[in-house]
Design an enzyme around this catalytic site. Structure first.
Site, PDB file in Angstrom:
ATOM      1  N   THR A  42       0.919  -1.253   0.059  1.00  0.00           N
ATOM      2  CA  THR A  42      -0.111  -0.127  -0.047  1.00  0.00           C
ATOM      3  C   THR A  42       0.888   1.299   0.114  1.00  0.00           C
ATOM      4  OG1 THR A  42      -1.726  -1.100   1.004  1.00  0.00           O
ATOM      5  CG2 THR A  42      -1.769   1.184   1.049  1.00  0.00           C
ATOM      6  N   CYS A  43       1.765   1.424   0.784  1.00  0.00           N
ATOM      7  CA  CYS A  43       2.742   2.601   1.041  1.00  0.00           C
ATOM      8  C   CYS A  43       3.333   2.906  -0.341  1.00  0.00           C
ATOM      9  CB  CYS A  43       3.797   2.340   1.903  1.00  0.00           C
ATOM     10  SG  CYS A  43       4.857   3.761   2.116  1.00  0.00           S
ATOM     11  N   CYS A  48       1.312   6.040   0.830  1.00  0.00           N
ATOM     12  CA  CYS A  48       1.961   7.239   1.294  1.00  0.00           C
ATOM     13  C   CYS A  48       2.902   7.951   0.274  1.00  0.00           C
ATOM     14  CB  CYS A  48       2.986   6.797   2.274  1.00  0.00           C
ATOM     15  SG  CYS A  48       2.403   5.546   3.446  1.00  0.00           S
ATOM     16  N   LYS A  51       0.641   9.428  -2.658  1.00  0.00           N
ATOM     17  CA  LYS A  51      -0.190  10.638  -2.018  1.00  0.00           C
ATOM     18  C   LYS A  51       0.837  11.762  -1.946  1.00  0.00           C
ATOM     19  CE  LYS A  51       0.376  11.107   2.091  1.00  0.00           C
ATOM     20  NZ  LYS A  51      -0.209  10.277   3.304  1.00  0.00           N
ATOM     21  N   TYR A 180      -7.677  10.525   8.067  1.00  0.00           N
ATOM     22  CA  TYR A 180      -6.395  10.826   7.468  1.00  0.00           C
ATOM     23  C   TYR A 180      -6.627  10.858   6.104  1.00  0.00           C
ATOM     24  CZ  TYR A 180      -3.049   9.303  11.161  1.00  0.00           C
ATOM     25  OH  TYR A 180      -2.169   8.989  12.323  1.00  0.00           O
ATOM     26  N   GLU A 184      -6.426  14.427   3.566  1.00  0.00           N
ATOM     27  CA  GLU A 184      -5.438  14.532   2.807  1.00  0.00           C
ATOM     28  C   GLU A 184      -5.711  14.763   1.325  1.00  0.00           C
ATOM     29  OE1 GLU A 184      -1.788  12.180   5.335  1.00  0.00           O
ATOM     30  OE2 GLU A 184      -2.850  10.963   3.792  1.00  0.00           O
ATOM     31  N   ARG A 201     -19.683  12.386   9.710  1.00  0.00           N
ATOM     32  CA  ARG A 201     -20.337  11.993  10.773  1.00  0.00           C
ATOM     33  C   ARG A 201     -20.119  12.851  11.838  1.00  0.00           C
ATOM     34  NH1 ARG A 201     -19.473   5.615  11.971  1.00  0.00           N
ATOM     35  NH2 ARG A 201     -17.335   5.865  12.618  1.00  0.00           N
ATOM     36  N   ARG A 207     -10.463  12.468  13.891  1.00  0.00           N
ATOM     37  CA  ARG A 207     -11.088  12.077  15.261  1.00  0.00           C
ATOM     38  C   ARG A 207      -9.701  11.247  15.916  1.00  0.00           C
ATOM     39  NH1 ARG A 207     -15.624  10.328  17.629  1.00  0.00           N
ATOM     40  NH2 ARG A 207     -16.654  10.096  15.579  1.00  0.00           N
ATOM     41  N   THR A 314       3.057   2.780   8.222  1.00  0.00           N
ATOM     42  CA  THR A 314       4.391   2.052   7.493  1.00  0.00           C
ATOM     43  C   THR A 314       5.352   1.979   8.460  1.00  0.00           C
ATOM     44  OG1 THR A 314       3.790   2.704   5.201  1.00  0.00           O
ATOM     45  CG2 THR A 314       6.113   2.288   5.468  1.00  0.00           C
ATOM     46  N   ALA A 344       2.018  12.053  11.130  1.00  0.00           N
ATOM     47  CA  ALA A 344       1.830  13.015  10.216  1.00  0.00           C
ATOM     48  C   ALA A 344       0.458  12.988   9.386  1.00  0.00           C
ATOM     49  CB  ALA A 344       3.032  13.431   9.785  1.00  0.00           C
ATOM     50  N   HIS A 439      16.728  31.037  15.498  1.00  0.00           N
ATOM     51  CA  HIS A 439      15.723  32.417  15.011  1.00  0.00           C
ATOM     52  C   HIS A 439      16.621  32.557  13.709  1.00  0.00           C
ATOM     53  CE1 HIS A 439      13.517  35.763  15.583  1.00  0.00           C
ATOM     54  NE2 HIS A 439      14.369  36.558  15.155  1.00  0.00           N
ATOM     55  N   GLU A 444      11.198  27.577  16.839  1.00  0.00           N
ATOM     56  CA  GLU A 444      11.570  28.146  17.953  1.00  0.00           C
ATOM     57  C   GLU A 444      10.436  28.199  18.935  1.00  0.00           C
ATOM     58  OE1 GLU A 444      13.141  32.147  17.733  1.00  0.00           O
ATOM     59  OE2 GLU A 444      12.164  32.336  15.973  1.00  0.00           O
TER      60      GLU A 444
HETATM   61  P1  NDP Z   1      -9.533   6.783   9.540  1.00  0.00           P
HETATM   62  O1  NDP Z   1      -9.883   5.828  10.539  1.00  0.00           O
HETATM   63  O2  NDP Z   1      -8.288   7.699   9.580  1.00  0.00           O
HETATM   64  O3  NDP Z   1     -10.749   7.697   9.432  1.00  0.00           O
HETATM   65  C1  NDP Z   1     -12.025   6.996   8.887  1.00  0.00           C
HETATM   66  C2  NDP Z   1     -12.961   8.081   8.677  1.00  0.00           C
HETATM   67  O4  NDP Z   1     -14.238   7.646   8.337  1.00  0.00           O
HETATM   68  C3  NDP Z   1     -13.720   8.704   9.964  1.00  0.00           C
HETATM   69  O5  NDP Z   1     -13.725   9.945   9.797  1.00  0.00           O
HETATM   70  C4  NDP Z   1     -14.584   7.926  10.569  1.00  0.00           C
HETATM   71  O6  NDP Z   1     -15.678   8.620  11.109  1.00  0.00           O
HETATM   72  C5  NDP Z   1     -15.324   7.652   9.180  1.00  0.00           C
HETATM   73  N1  NDP Z   1     -16.179   6.653   9.143  1.00  0.00           N
HETATM   74  C6  NDP Z   1     -15.809   5.278   9.404  1.00  0.00           C
HETATM   75  N2  NDP Z   1     -16.885   4.415   9.279  1.00  0.00           N
HETATM   76  C7  NDP Z   1     -17.781   5.289   8.945  1.00  0.00           C
HETATM   77  C8  NDP Z   1     -19.288   4.837   8.552  1.00  0.00           C
HETATM   78  N3  NDP Z   1     -19.710   3.852   8.492  1.00  0.00           N
HETATM   79  N4  NDP Z   1     -20.267   5.944   8.155  1.00  0.00           N
HETATM   80  C9  NDP Z   1     -19.488   7.230   8.288  1.00  0.00           C
HETATM   81  N5  NDP Z   1     -18.410   7.571   8.436  1.00  0.00           N
HETATM   82  C10 NDP Z   1     -17.394   6.461   8.860  1.00  0.00           C
HETATM   83  O7  NDP Z   1      -9.250   6.201   8.363  1.00  0.00           O
HETATM   84  P2  NDP Z   1      -8.682   6.402   6.657  1.00  0.00           P
HETATM   85  O8  NDP Z   1      -9.474   5.683   5.609  1.00  0.00           O
HETATM   86  O9  NDP Z   1      -8.783   8.082   6.628  1.00  0.00           O
HETATM   87  O10 NDP Z   1      -7.304   5.920   7.040  1.00  0.00           O
HETATM   88  C11 NDP Z   1      -7.037   4.596   7.267  1.00  0.00           C
HETATM   89  C12 NDP Z   1      -5.562   4.524   8.318  1.00  0.00           C
HETATM   90  O11 NDP Z   1      -4.401   4.526   7.281  1.00  0.00           O
HETATM   91  C13 NDP Z   1      -5.340   5.479   9.230  1.00  0.00           C
HETATM   92  O12 NDP Z   1      -6.126   5.391  10.491  1.00  0.00           O
HETATM   93  C14 NDP Z   1      -3.986   5.424   9.209  1.00  0.00           C
HETATM   94  O13 NDP Z   1      -3.552   4.608  10.316  1.00  0.00           O
HETATM   95  C15 NDP Z   1      -3.443   5.238   7.946  1.00  0.00           C
HETATM   96  N6  NDP Z   1      -3.071   6.411   7.133  1.00  0.00           N
HETATM   97  C16 NDP Z   1      -2.021   7.187   7.519  1.00  0.00           C
HETATM   98  C17 NDP Z   1      -1.613   8.160   6.768  1.00  0.00           C
HETATM   99  C18 NDP Z   1      -0.476   8.968   7.347  1.00  0.00           C
HETATM  100  O14 NDP Z   1       0.311   8.374   8.080  1.00  0.00           O
HETATM  101  N7  NDP Z   1      -0.435  10.205   6.682  1.00  0.00           N
HETATM  102  C19 NDP Z   1      -2.377   8.564   5.591  1.00  0.00           C
HETATM  103  C20 NDP Z   1      -3.648   7.712   5.380  1.00  0.00           C
HETATM  104  C21 NDP Z   1      -3.837   6.703   5.764  1.00  0.00           C
HETATM  105  P3  NDP Z   1     -15.214   9.159  12.739  1.00  0.00           P
HETATM  106  O15 NDP Z   1     -14.276  10.105  12.891  1.00  0.00           O
HETATM  107  O16 NDP Z   1     -16.726   9.350  13.134  1.00  0.00           O
HETATM  108  O17 NDP Z   1     -15.150   7.756  13.602  1.00  0.00           O
END
Ligand code: NDP
Length: 461
Positions: A42-43, A48, A51, A180, A184, A201, A207, A314, A344, A439, A444
């Protein structure tokens, strides 16, 4: 002593699988690795790396706007989607080739096939049909994007995987989710000039992050022109005669867009892998349950990375894989410590976070202090860019350990890597304060925050 075809059979050639296979093979083990897709996981292939390249591309639009305040005229700027998409794809292919070369160089056997676990020591290749025995099996199959099949017309929507391959850039996009991937990609599309709406939601994005960071990023995303709809989900997606999508939200709002993208989380890649039949215990989300050495309840089967749903990043998968290889093939029992892992989010402004959020710290400790600053970075003032930065330290007492660092602002992902060393090392606020500033930088501020933010439950300093 049974004779096995291999000392280690790895399923999945992503970040975790490749690292474990390479280290074990270098240590002299007979290693095979099976991958159904391109090597890199995936990465490298659909996460990553592409992206981040997209984020770089989308940053230019703001940079062109900022340039004017510094005397530059850049009104000629034009963006060409196929150029970006194809250049990113070429880079992904180059990296995938390097991963393959490294595996070959280490002496691992690569099977370009899907593998299924037959029993505690046997793996079958689905297309070739051949079965191989191995003393150890490592499951490193990662995860996949959750597709909400309960939403009518969900098949009309794309996921992040599809977003990298679009024939043409949409004019309008609706992205479901606030995590995330949603923020992004909203940043990427918006920066590339796409009219972007996020629907989630929750009442704030991201979150799990510190509440101040969530509020700050949420406001900055809106301020940058991204429309954010909170407290709602997509109910239905329909295709219009024009080819556009009509999305109906749970709050009754109907939106016409060119693409709908689902970013509602990811799920472990265990279905169809044969793990249950081999007796491997999965949790309620379908992730492989493992101990601190990444070993499953079946003594000859281990799992690392997103398939275990611990911290889905990753570098964590890589460290889990390194610990596995060190323990099993180098005679150095090693557990990866999942505490204080920094992460991040590459939105605009980007986020970097490590350690406890203020909420987590207050729940766990009595005397928590919070130091916070919100400011407009120097570069933004001449540029006329209203975007602000947030920096926050969560500490134990006025001079005690720094429990968490939270940054939203330019270069936050770079800053947090360095701050993570200090947090992991358990350095105190007194030691941060004793560090002289550099600075003029934004960083800083991290060593100049002297007054804690007042809080109801706080003892006087
Ligand atoms: P996340 O878990 O970060 O976010 C999922 C989102 O979907 C949340 O907003 C959640 O809402 C919402 N959601 C989940 N189920 C439902 C549903 N049934 N109905 C409506 N909304 C829903 O998942 P991502 O897919 O964005 O990323 C997956 C994982 O991949 C991340 O957690 C991270 O570990 C990794 N990742 C890391 C990155 C980085 O390091 N920069 C970049 C991309 C991915 P709620 O907030 O209400 O729960």
């Amino acid at each position: 002593m049974p004779h096995y075809n291999y000392d280690l059979f790895v399923i999945g050639a992503g970040s975790g699988g490749v690292r474990a296979a390479r280290l074990a093979a270098k240590a002299g083990a007979r290693v095979a690795i099976a991958e159904d897709d391109r090597i890199g996981g995936t990465c490298v292939i659909r996460g990553c790396v592409p992206k981040k390249l997209f984020v770089y591309a989308s940053d230019f639009s703001q940079a062109f706007r900022d340039a004017k305040g510094f005397g530059w005229s850049v009104d000629w700027a034009r963006f060409d989607w196929p150029t970006l998409r194809d250049n990113v794809e070429a880079e992904v292919s180059r990296l995938s080739g390097l991963y393959r070369k490294n595996l070959d160089g280490a002496g691992a056997t690569i099977f370009e096939d899907r593998a299924t676990v037959i029993d505690a020591n046997t793996v079958r290749l689905n297309r070739a049909g051949a079965a191989y025995t191995a003393e150890r099996i490592l499951v490193a199959t990662g995860g996949h994007t959750y597709r909400p099949t309960d939403i009518k017309g969900h098949e009309l929507g794309i996921t992040s995987t599809d977003a990298f391959k679009l024939d043409k850039l949409p004019t309008r996009i609706l992205i479901a989710g606030g995590g995330y991937i949603a923020v992004e990609f909203a940043t990427v599309f918006s920066g590339l000039g796409v009219e972007t709406t996020l629907v989630m939601r929750a009442d704030k994005v991201l979150r799990g992050f510190d509440a101040d960071v969530r509020a700050h990023v949420h406001a900055e995303l809106e301020q940058s022109g991204i429309k954010v709809v909170t407290g709602a989900t997509i109910r239905e997606v329909a295709e219009l005669a024009s080819g556009a999508r009509l999305a109906t939200l749970s709050n009754g709002v109907r939106l016409e867009v060119d693409q709908v993208m689902f970013a509602l989380g990811r799920q472990p890649n265990t279905p169809g892998l044969g793990l249950e039949a081999a007796g491997v215990k999965l949790n309620a989300r379908g992730a492989v349950e493992v101990d601190q050495f990444s070993r499953s309840n079946v003594p000859s089967i281990w799992a690392v990375g997103d398939v275990t749903d611990r911290i889905n990043l990753t570098p964590v998968a890589i460290r889990e894989a390194q610990a596995f290889a060190a323990t099993e093939f180098m005679g150095e029992p090693t557990m990866f410590d999942h505490a204080d892992v920094a992460s991040a989010v590459f939105c605009r402004p980007p986020v970097g976070a490590v350690g406890l959020t203020e909420e987590e710290a207050r729940a766990a400790h009595k005397d928590v202090r919070v130091y916070r600053t919100v400011f407009r970075p120097m570069k933004h003032i001449l540029a006329g860019n209203p975007q602000k930065s947030l920096m926050k330290l969560v500490t134990l007492g006025a001079k005690g350990r720094v429990l968490g660092v939270h940054i939203a602002g330019p270069e936050a992902p770079e800053l947090i890597q360095v701050a993570a060393i200090a947090v992991k090392a358990g350095l105190t606020k007194a030691q941060w304060d004793a560090t002289c500033a550099v600075h003029p930088t934004a960083a800083e501020e991290l060593v100049l925050m002297s007054e804690p933010v007042p809080h109801d439950n706080e003892a006087p300093a």
